[in-house]
Design an enzyme around this catalytic site. Structure first.
Site, PDB file in Angstrom:
ATOM      1  N   SER A 119      12.154  -3.038  -5.292  1.00 39.41           N
ATOM      2  CA  SER A 119      12.851  -2.800  -6.528  1.00 39.41           C
ATOM      3  C   SER A 119      13.789  -1.651  -6.608  1.00 39.41           C
ATOM      4  O   SER A 119      14.570  -1.447  -7.654  1.00 39.41           O
ATOM      5  CB  SER A 119      11.806  -2.180  -7.609  1.00 39.41           C
ATOM      6  OG  SER A 119      11.075  -3.483  -7.994  1.00 39.41           O
ATOM      7  N   LYS A 124      14.139   6.323 -13.744  1.00 43.80           N
ATOM      8  CA  LYS A 124      13.643   5.256 -14.204  1.00 43.80           C
ATOM      9  C   LYS A 124      12.456   5.507 -15.083  1.00 43.80           C
ATOM     10  O   LYS A 124      11.897   6.327 -15.085  1.00 43.80           O
ATOM     11  CB  LYS A 124      13.162   4.356 -12.816  1.00 43.80           C
ATOM     12  CG  LYS A 124      12.714   3.111 -12.893  1.00 43.80           C
ATOM     13  CD  LYS A 124      12.249   2.279 -11.697  1.00 43.80           C
ATOM     14  CE  LYS A 124      11.777   0.971 -11.806  1.00 43.80           C
ATOM     15  NZ  LYS A 124      11.396   0.301 -10.479  1.00 43.80           N
ATOM     16  N   SER A 136      13.174  -4.272  -9.767  1.00 46.42           N
ATOM     17  CA  SER A 136      12.791  -4.058 -11.186  1.00 46.42           C
ATOM     18  C   SER A 136      13.850  -2.825 -11.552  1.00 46.42           C
ATOM     19  O   SER A 136      14.121  -2.722 -12.734  1.00 46.42           O
ATOM     20  CB  SER A 136      11.418  -3.459 -11.444  1.00 46.42           C
ATOM     21  OG  SER A 136      10.978  -2.503 -10.674  1.00 46.42           O
TER      22      SER A 136
END
Ligand SMILES: [Zn+2]
Lengths: 511, 510
Positions: A181, A82, A157
């Site tokens: 997330s 990420k 997210s």
């Protein structure tokens, strides 16, 4: 079955048996990224693909393997990271314009641990700007699409990491979970996501959203893969004083044990507050079936009340913006990242440059939360907002403690709904925030949780996630029960849920 | 922008009408090897931005880790100030934007300081020339807390200040260096002696910090920074007036002067019906005035909240007691002990203390000089030079070891007092050790009979009348001949030997 469809555990076996090389595996995933990630209708899971770096690391892995000195079981298995985790030499934007072009001079501890374990890093995955969102639509670089339906959101997210794993662009990915997330994208993409106990995994090099809530964790297609990755990244880090200085529980053994599908003697609690109005029927149906399957496998089920959970959302949206507003102050155009000069101002002052840069560099959701957090911390309001929110947090921890006196794990659907349409909730922040209703309490209390795929909702044919929560430090319990649920549900479904996902058509060049 | 002096009221008149309340905030930069929240070195004078890392540069993702030695120093300072030590306390973020602060928040402590509720008995020397006793004034300490320093901005342009600068440079080497902020409670009742109380407090605090060994504590280098808060209330009133906070006060002397100036300025404003603006003011050493800085009020909102990246500091009681055992001697007791050991009169001791020379004299004596010679050099020769250059004695640049070295040369007869002054010139010019300076400057006293004899003969020849007097029994007249020889030898003659030679050459005729 092609290499990209195999899970990481299978790949480690194939690498060990010499059936495939890391370069071949890495190249296969890079080809997949090139095929499905780019273009108008691409998945867009990646913000940055590092083909050269990944292949170099893969070649090094193969050399180690040939010399009989692999660094770990996962040595040579590629991974996606990420874009909120610092990576030496690779851009780290956090999905924000304000960090466009920034290349960190250091590795996050988890990234250093991936490298030390020999995992080639394919690239950096898309996310809501500074991890603020539940749909990845708040990325300054455009949304990620859900491989189950390209017109739908992949959650957030960490939509990029979940979509990358769901679309076979990577067998493994790292995510971060502040209010869901990792778990919520896992649920809506039919993948597995784990939020470890707060402090189980180092946050050093994780660009903080809300320091007291953030946690790095695995994003994979199976529970065992998550455990294998967990083992690599977890453990005390002297650079993160909030990291736990205790041995990491044997999560891999727990996952293997759970995979037998036997839940005899396990007490599971269904959280009463996480159901009712706003919960999609198809989600609730799959959830109830999952609980029934667990009972059939020997688990004892009780309903548990966690009365303070109804205030979790309110507390979360005070604590998170408060911490975030302070964390994001460092983006001031002085030392790195974007610098915007105000228009029509001769020789602008530092303050004017800061203002122009922050105005241009932050998206609306980020600005919204900075304003919210600044307000919540202001003198005269602190006690009423931040102070009260901390009290709620304590009450939520007490609810968990009381519940875990009765049961071993707590269950709920991971998210109230399946993946919604891109753009559907973009102008309605409150509706967007509700996606994290079930996942937020675990972050507020620091307890570990997992989302396991549990079928498709009747009404839209989209994936549903089962959330399993355990007491702090009992990460192994999450894996054990998670793996059992996975075995039971896979059996009930007649195979892995992802097998039912539509085949992606090739869209052309990747990121 | 040139600073102009404000209207002032005569000091005595100001004190007749108003009671001053003082508050002192002293920042002490610790001498830990590494920074407060990262492993970067803290050495002074490195190339800009070479002692930095992701943490102290505030790079995205970097995290702080507390320096245990920093906490230890904070606790020892707290204990030495008779404070209670918190059983549990946290760091807090102080949020404000400024380019020299990498994260745009300072990691500090807010409502949970590590040390609180202490006091220090400050010995305020009796006014010069008075035969009153020294006064002991108790200053209450509100708190001592830990925080980090900011980077250092240099504004390039005509003014050297941020306004009107062409550009500014920031050096982050200083960012993250541990600071302990020591805050007094409002100090009331000092009356006309408020300036001296302020000075004596800072001076004694510095001595304490030096004795603890936790900081270099040099005001001129910014290791010790004092902010002076002052307010006036009408005489007899219980209510505190509006205060100003004066910064940039870089010497003990300036502390005293700044308080006096602000008393006079406040009094002038208040007596003409004006109101004091709550603000930060800057002290100007050269002109001896303060000017308005940024307007500051309690309304300035730092949005403090507990630092979520750090775990609470919870010093065990055992550790605190261990640290208590390492505290240096109580300053008042120590002063009495040293006075007795050195055989100083009350007046001599008071002068030494008043000049801020106590630790200097102590170290000089430890380095081998006699107490009287140590006092003599620090209070005459060196105090004069410090005064001329406007720095405190401790910041002059001469070390106690060097002073002892000079005195050793005097004791050995290598140089005399007059030559010693030239050695101090050399020391201040950085010419090396006292021995090297004597060597390089050719300052050694000449006691060689050949050279001295020739000079004596010359002096006798040039002063026949004086020679006659000596021969006639007026031995005291030898002084004139010694003077002539010294002049000839440019001060480098061994005066005792010269006298002997003169008397040998001019025997008294019976
Ligand atoms: Zn550093």
């Amino acid at each position: 079955m092609s290499w990209i469809e195999k899970d990481a555990a299978a790949l480690t076996d194939a690498l060990a048996a010499g059936e495939v090389t890391s370069v071949e595996l890495t190249q296969a995933h890079l080809d997949r990224i090139a095929a499905v990630d780019g273009g108008e209708r691409g998945v867009h899971a990646f913000l940055h693909v590092d083909a050269e770096g990944a292949l170099t690391q893969a070649a090094e892995s193969d050399a180690r393997r040939a010399a009989g000195t692999p660094l770990s079981a996962l040595d040579g298995v590629p991974i996606a990271v990420k874009d909120v985790l610092a990576t030496t030499g690779l851009p780290t934007t956090c999905g924000s314009k304000i960090l466009e072009g920034w290349v960190p001079p250091y590795d996050a501890t988890v990234v250093a641990r991936l490298k030390a374990a020999g995992l080639p890093i394919l690239g950096k995955t898309n996310m809501d700007e500074f991890a603020m969102g539940s749909s990845t639509e708040h990325s300054a670089y455009g949304p990620t699409r859900n491989p189950w339906d390209l017109d739908r959101i992949p959650g957030g997210s960490g939509g990029g990491s979940a979509a990358a794993v769901a679309s076979y662009e990577a067998p493994l990915a790292l995510g971060t979970d502040t209010g869901g997330s990792i778990r919520q994208p896992g649920a809506v993409t039919g993948t597995v996501g784990v939020k470890p106990t707060y402090g189980a995994v180092s946050r050093y090099g994780l660009v903080a959203l809300a320091n007291s809530l953030d946690q790095v964790g695995p994003v994979t297609r199976t529970v065992l893969d998550s455990a294998l990755l967990h083992e690599v990244i977890a453990g005390h880090d002297p650079r993160d004083s909030t990291s736990i200085d205790q041995p990491v529980p044997d999560v891999v053994a727990a996952a293997r044990q759970g995979a037998a599908g036997d839940l005899t003697g396990v007490k599971v609690g269904v959280i009463a507050e996480l159901a009712g109005e706003g919960w999609q029927d198809g989600v609730m149906a799959r959830f109830r079936e999952s609980v029934d399957a667990m009972v059939a496998a020997g688990a004892e089920v009780v309903e548990v009340s966690c009365p303070s959970f109804v205030h979790a959302m309110a507390a979360y949206y005070l604590i998170l913006p408060a911490e975030a507003s302070s964390n994001l102050a460092k983006f001031d155009a002085m030392r790195y990242g974007l610098r915007v000069l105000p228009e029509g101002v001769d020789s602008p002052s530092a303050e004017e440059v800061m203002r122009a840069t922050r105005d241009a560099g932050f998206g609306d959701e980020v600005k919204r939360r900075i304003i919210l957090g600044t307000y919540a911390l202001s003198s005269g309001y602190y006690d009423a907002y931040y102070g009260q929110a901390q009290k709620v947090r304590t009450l939520i921890s007490r609810d968990f403690e009381a519940a875990f006196e009765q049961v071993d794990v707590l269950l709920s659907p991971t998210a109230p709904t399946t993946a919604f349409k891109l753009g559907e909730k973009l102008d309605d922040p409150l509706a967007m925030y509700l996606n994290d209703l079930a996942t937020i309490p675990a972050n507020l209390a620091g307890v570990p949780g997992i989302s396991v795929p549990c079928g498709l909702a009747e009404e839209d044919g989209l994936p549903v996630g089962l959330q399993i929560l355990a007491p702090a430090l009992a990460d192994d319990r999450v894996y054990r029960v998670g793996a059992a649920a996975e075995t039971l549900l896979t059996k009930a479904l007649g195979g892995p849920l992802l097998d039912r996902a539509p085949t992606l058509t090739e869209t052309g060049a990747g990121a | 922008m040139s600073a102009t002096a404000a209207d002032l009221m005569a000091y005595d008149a100001a004190l007749a009408a108003y009671d001053p309340a003082l508050g002192l905030e002293v920042h002490v930069e610790l001498n830990t090897a590494t920074k407060m929240f990262c492993g970067c070195p803290t050495g002074f004078g490195a190339e800009p931005n070479t002692q930095v890392c992701p943490t102290c540069l505030g790079l995205p993702g970097a995290m702080p880790v507390v320096n245990r030695v920093g906490v230890e120093s904070a606790i020892r300072i707290g204990l030495a100030l008779n404070c209670s030590i918190a059983e549990w306390c946290r760091f807090a973020r102080k949020n404000y934007f400024y380019p020299d602060m990498p994260k745009n928040f300072q990691t500090s402590q807010y409502d949970e300081p590590i040390a609180f509720d202490g006091w220090m008995d400050v010995v305020v020397p009796a006014p010069e020339g008075s035969d009153a006793e020294d006064e002991v004034f108790r200053v209450e300490i509100e708190r001592a807390h830990m925080e980090e320093d900011t980077g250092k901005s240099t504004h390039i342009g005509e003014t050297g200040r941020i306004h009107g600068a062409d550009y500014s440079l920031v050096d982050y080497n200083r960012a993250g260096i541990p600071l302990i902020e020591i805050v007094t409670k409002p100090i009331r009742g000092a009356g006309e002696r408020a300036p001296e109380v302020a000075r004596a407090y800072v001076q004694q605090l510095r001595d304490l910090i030096v004795a603890l060994g936790v900081s270099e504590a040099r005001m001129d280098q910014g290791n010790l920074r004092a902010d002076v808060n002052l307010s006036l209330a009408p005489s007899g009133s219980d209510v505190l007036g509006t205060r100003t906070e004066t910064k940039n006060v870089n010497s003990f002397r300036s502390v005293e002067r700044a308080v006096r100036y602000e008393v006079q300025r406040h009094a002038a404003v208040l007596s003409s019906g004006g109101a004091i603006l709550q603000e930060t003011r800057h002290w100007h050493e050269d002109t001896g005035i303060t000017t308005s800085g940024r307007e500051k009020s309690d309304a300035e909102d730092y949005r403090y909240f507990p630092e979520p990246d750090l775990v609470p500091v919870a010093p065990s009681r055992e550790w605190v007691e261990e640290l208590r055992a390492t505290l240096p001697e109580n300053p008042t007791a120590k002063r009495a002990r040293l006075q007795a050991a050195w055989g100083y009169s009350d007046l001599e001791m008071r002068d030494v203390v008043g000049a801020g020379a106590l630790p200097l004299v102590e170290e000089t004596v430890e380095a081998g000089a006699s107490p009287q010679s140590a006092r003599k050099w620090w209070l005459s020769e060196l105090a004069r030079r410090a005064n001329d250059t406007g720095v405190d004695l401790v910041d002059l640049g001469v070390t106690p070891a060097q002073v002892a070295g000079v005195q050793a040369l005097v004791d050995a007869g290598t140089i005399n007092d007059k030559l010693a002054r030239q050695v101090f010139d050399g020391l201040l010019a950085g010419e090396g050790s006292p021995e090297e300076i004597v060597e390089k400057r050719g300052l050694a006293v000449v006691s060689d009979d050949g050279a001295l004899g020739a000079a004596v003969d010359k002096a006798i020849e040039a002063n026949p009348d004086v020679a006659e007097k000596i021969r006639g029994g007026k031995v005291a007249a030898a002084g004139a001949l010694i003077g002539a020889v010294m002049k000839e030898m440019r001060g480098q003659a061994d005066a005792g030997r010269v006298r002997e030679l003169i008397l040998e050459k001019l025997p008294v005729v019976e």
